[in-house]
Design an enzyme around this catalytic site. Sequence first.
Site, short mmCIF file in Angstrom:
data_model
loop_
_atom_site.label_atom_id
_atom_site.label_comp_id
_atom_site.label_asym_id
_atom_site.label_seq_id
_atom_site.Cartn_x
_atom_site.Cartn_y
_atom_site.Cartn_z
N ASN A 119 -2.30 12.93 -3.74
CA ASN A 119 -3.38 13.43 -4.59
C ASN A 119 -3.80 14.84 -4.22
O ASN A 119 -4.02 15.70 -5.10
CB ASN A 119 -4.59 12.50 -4.51
CG ASN A 119 -4.42 11.24 -5.35
OD1 ASN A 119 -3.74 11.26 -6.37
ND2 ASN A 119 -5.02 10.15 -4.92
N ASP A 154 -1.58 9.17 -10.17
CA ASP A 154 -1.53 8.14 -11.22
C ASP A 154 -0.10 7.81 -11.60
O ASP A 154 0.24 6.64 -11.84
CB ASP A 154 -2.30 8.61 -12.45
CG ASP A 154 -3.80 8.65 -12.22
OD1 ASP A 154 -4.28 8.10 -11.21
OD2 ASP A 154 -4.51 9.24 -13.07
N ASP A 210 0.86 -1.18 0.00
CA ASP A 210 0.00 0.00 0.00
C ASP A 210 0.90 1.24 0.00
O ASP A 210 1.87 1.31 0.77
CB ASP A 210 -0.90 0.01 1.24
CG ASP A 210 -1.94 1.13 1.18
OD1 ASP A 210 -3.04 0.89 0.69
OD2 ASP A 210 -1.60 2.25 1.63
N GLU A 259 -4.73 2.18 -4.19
CA GLU A 259 -3.27 2.19 -4.11
C GLU A 259 -2.72 0.91 -3.51
O GLU A 259 -1.57 0.84 -3.11
CB GLU A 259 -2.79 3.40 -3.29
CG GLU A 259 -3.14 3.37 -1.82
CD GLU A 259 -4.50 3.99 -1.50
OE1 GLU A 259 -4.67 4.41 -0.34
OE2 GLU A 259 -5.37 4.04 -2.39
#
Length: 325
Positions: free
Chosen positions: A207, A216, A199, A242
Amino acid sequence: MSYVVMGMGIAVIAYFGQGRKLARIALRESEQRLRDITNTVSDGLLVLDRDGKITFANPEAQSLLGYRPDELLGADMCDLLHVLDDGKPMPRIASNVLNVGRTGITCYGQDELFKRKDGVLMPVLVSASAIIKRHQIVGIVVAFHDISNRKRLERELVRRAQTDVLTGLNNRRHFYDLAEQELARAKRYGKPLAMLMLDVDHFKQVNDSYGHHAGDAVLRKLSEVCIAALREIDVIGRYGGEEFVVLLPETDAHRALEAAERLRHALAEAEVPLAGGDMLRFTVSIGVSNLVATDADLDSVLKRADKGLYEAKNSGRNRVCVGDA
């Protein structure tokens, strides 16, 4: 009287002679029409004798296969054209086309492979029918056309159904399919097997601070590093968001921890370029589990890897923890 009989005989001979002449003309015209048809159809056409030797090839067959007529005529179809997936000649007993010559049963729309003169394996759709004269099978007519474009489209559709669009890794469903196969193999042969669950640490902050494009890019970079750092036999998939999973076949607990630490360090050193020219770095937390005798299914192994991931997150992130059995 004899002159009358002779005259009638001559007339009869002339009549039948004229009939034979007309029959020959009709036959030539019929043959010409057949040549015109076979020369203009869009399918490749081959005529074989009962033993599989090529006795006729229309221009489209010559074009598709890349051979001149003299190279095709007299050649054995299985030796020259009809091949298996590895390019080796199709065994005669397994050839759907030659079976028509043995059984007289027409085959329709069979997917086969023909080998072109340049060595390229061409997927073709084949239909074959027996040529029967006086109740005996004397040959085989083979019609085929190139289905390379269709096969490419089918492969692309399969790839899209199995692949995560963003990262190019196996999607969750396909990962499960592959992992289930490896799990069954490990149980059958008593081989070790390990699972990693990864993770990205503080991914929401990435973000929020740099935008979803940067997020991304982080996920794509993670997939690139995983592919480079792991073995070809390892199965990598995007689990969701993620989170990523890695199945390590034939890997015991010690080697699984080594692989996880190696991967964690490689990801910590990776850099993601940002729009302004800066570089973004990120870390991951990893949970590890190993297959044990009491594991009934894949979910049992995944749950322990998830426990290890949870512990790694709660212990400060950017670390590897083993999920308890």
